[in-house]
Design a protein around this motif. Structure first.
Motif, PDB file in Angstrom:
ATOM      1  N   PRO A  30       0.798  -1.233   0.000  1.00 53.49           N
ATOM      2  CA  PRO A  30       0.000   0.000   0.000  1.00 53.49           C
ATOM      3  C   PRO A  30       0.824   1.273   0.000  1.00 53.49           C
ATOM      4  O   PRO A  30       0.305   2.337  -0.341  1.00 53.49           O
ATOM      5  CB  PRO A  30      -0.838  -0.118   1.279  1.00 53.49           C
ATOM      6  CG  PRO A  30      -0.099  -1.093   2.138  1.00 53.49           C
ATOM      7  CD  PRO A  30       0.553  -2.053   1.205  1.00 53.49           C
ATOM      8  N   THR A  31       2.101   1.211   0.369  1.00 49.80           N
ATOM      9  CA  THR A  31       2.934   2.417   0.343  1.00 49.80           C
ATOM     10  C   THR A  31       3.795   2.497  -0.908  1.00 49.80           C
ATOM     11  O   THR A  31       4.526   3.475  -1.093  1.00 49.80           O
ATOM     12  CB  THR A  31       3.851   2.473   1.579  1.00 49.80           C
ATOM     13  OG1 THR A  31       4.748   1.343   1.560  1.00 49.80           O
ATOM     14  CG2 THR A  31       3.031   2.441   2.865  1.00 49.80           C
ATOM     15  N   ALA A  32       3.720   1.505  -1.782  1.00 42.01           N
ATOM     16  CA  ALA A  32       4.547   1.476  -2.985  1.00 42.01           C
ATOM     17  C   ALA A  32       3.952   2.372  -4.073  1.00 42.01           C
ATOM     18  O   ALA A  32       2.738   2.586  -4.140  1.00 42.01           O
ATOM     19  CB  ALA A  32       4.674   0.048  -3.506  1.00 42.01           C
ATOM     20  N   THR A  33       4.828   2.882  -4.909  1.00 42.59           N
ATOM     21  CA  THR A  33       4.404   3.661  -6.079  1.00 42.59           C
ATOM     22  C   THR A  33       4.956   2.995  -7.331  1.00 42.59           C
ATOM     23  O   THR A  33       6.056   2.445  -7.329  1.00 42.59           O
ATOM     24  CB  THR A  33       4.910   5.107  -6.000  1.00 42.59           C
ATOM     25  OG1 THR A  33       6.344   5.099  -5.858  1.00 42.59           O
ATOM     26  CG2 THR A  33       4.288   5.844  -4.817  1.00 42.59           C
ATOM     27  N   ALA A  53      -0.042  -0.915  -5.475  1.00 44.12           N
ATOM     28  CA  ALA A  53       0.773   0.280  -5.672  1.00 44.12           C
ATOM     29  C   ALA A  53      -0.068   1.460  -6.137  1.00 44.12           C
ATOM     30  O   ALA A  53      -1.016   1.293  -6.919  1.00 44.12           O
ATOM     31  CB  ALA A  53       1.871   0.002  -6.693  1.00 44.12           C
ATOM     32  N   ASN A  96       8.846   3.243  -6.692  1.00 45.62           N
ATOM     33  CA  ASN A  96       9.387   1.955  -6.259  1.00 45.62           C
ATOM     34  C   ASN A  96       9.508   0.968  -7.414  1.00 45.62           C
ATOM     35  O   ASN A  96      10.359   0.071  -7.386  1.00 45.62           O
ATOM     36  CB  ASN A  96       8.486   1.333  -5.183  1.00 45.62           C
ATOM     37  CG  ASN A  96       8.416   2.170  -3.933  1.00 45.62           C
ATOM     38  OD1 ASN A  96       7.434   2.892  -3.725  1.00 45.62           O
ATOM     39  ND2 ASN A  96       9.444   2.105  -3.098  1.00 45.62           N
ATOM     40  N   ARG A 143      13.214   5.123  -6.650  1.00 47.51           N
ATOM     41  CA  ARG A 143      13.598   5.292  -5.267  1.00 47.51           C
ATOM     42  C   ARG A 143      14.715   4.301  -4.940  1.00 47.51           C
ATOM     43  O   ARG A 143      14.849   3.274  -5.607  1.00 47.51           O
ATOM     44  CB  ARG A 143      12.393   5.033  -4.354  1.00 47.51           C
ATOM     45  CG  ARG A 143      11.296   6.082  -4.478  1.00 47.51           C
ATOM     46  CD  ARG A 143      10.107   5.739  -3.605  1.00 47.51           C
ATOM     47  NE  ARG A 143       9.101   6.804  -3.655  1.00 47.51           N
ATOM     48  CZ  ARG A 143       7.908   6.730  -3.081  1.00 47.51           C
ATOM     49  NH1 ARG A 143       7.571   5.632  -2.401  1.00 47.51           N
ATOM     50  NH2 ARG A 143       7.051   7.735  -3.173  1.00 47.51           N
TER      51      ARG A 143
END
Length: 219
Positions: A30-33, A53, A96, A143
């Protein structure tokens, strides 16, 4: 995954589905892009979004971006769509995961077409115009610890891609998967123009994976 493709938008074929499966193997949460370059129908962007993502998709085609938006609604996910060439719409942003199935078919034209459906596959005489730009810009948009996944044909130089990615500072650069098969209709069509030699009957489609190192911070 069932996808709608508007007229003029290239429907995904085996190389896109192959790359979609590679996306599912990455540890996204859930915090990945994620960023999908040259998104086309959006199959890769939707896959990343389904994996959790926050996903952005870029393309030069307005119809492609509309196709992505419609498919995102159909599948209940959110994808940010931005119009422009590869990294131009996301200057200063890092992700990410970056994925792309770029245009990579060699063509008689020395440059990429500005209009028409062939923008989805034609990539200059050597098939590398778009791919080389992605190789050059990926490190600046990942990142630390981020992953790049690319798919393309062996006819345009796998070793060249590996070398150019390593030159930008990416590590663990490798061919993650390779699938051999007969030339597809797009490559066959280029044989008639003389861009691809007539004696070639097969190609490998490869997925290349590379990582931006995690840098240590000074204490």
């Amino acid at each position: 995954m069932r996808l709608l493709t508007l007229p003029g938008v290239f429907a995904p074929i085996s190389d896109s589905w192959m790359l979609a499966e590679a996306i599912r193997q990455e540890p996204l949460g859930p915090t990945a892009t994620a960023l999908d370059l040259c998104t086309g129908s959006g199959v890769l962007a939707l896959t990343a979004a389904q994996c959790g993502a926050a996903t952005t998709a870029t393309d030069v085609s307005r119809r492609a971006l509309l196709t992505v938006q419609l498919n995102a609604i159909r599948h209940g996910v959110r994808v940010r769509t931005l119009r422009g060439q590869t990294f131009a719409p996301v200057v200063g942003e890092r992700f990410n995961l970056i994925v792309s199935n770029p245009p990579y078919v060699p063509s008689a034209r020395p440059c990429v077409p500005r209009y028409g459906r062939s923008r989805a596959w034609e990539a200059g005489n050597d098939g590398r115009i778009v791919l080389d730009g992605i190789c050059a810009g990926a490190a600046a948009h990942l990142r630390p610890g981020g992953v790049l996944l690319l798919v393309h044909s062996s006819l345009i130089g796998v070793d060249t891609t590996l070398y150019r990615l390593r030159e930008t500072g990416l590590v663990d650069v490798e061919v993650r998967e390779r699938m051999n098969g007969p030339l597809g209709p797009l490559m066959r069509a280029q044989q008639l123009t003389g861009t691809i030699p007539l004696g070639i009957d097969e190609e490998d489609v490869v997925i290349i994976r590379a990582v931006l190192p995690k840098f240590r911070t000074s204490t």
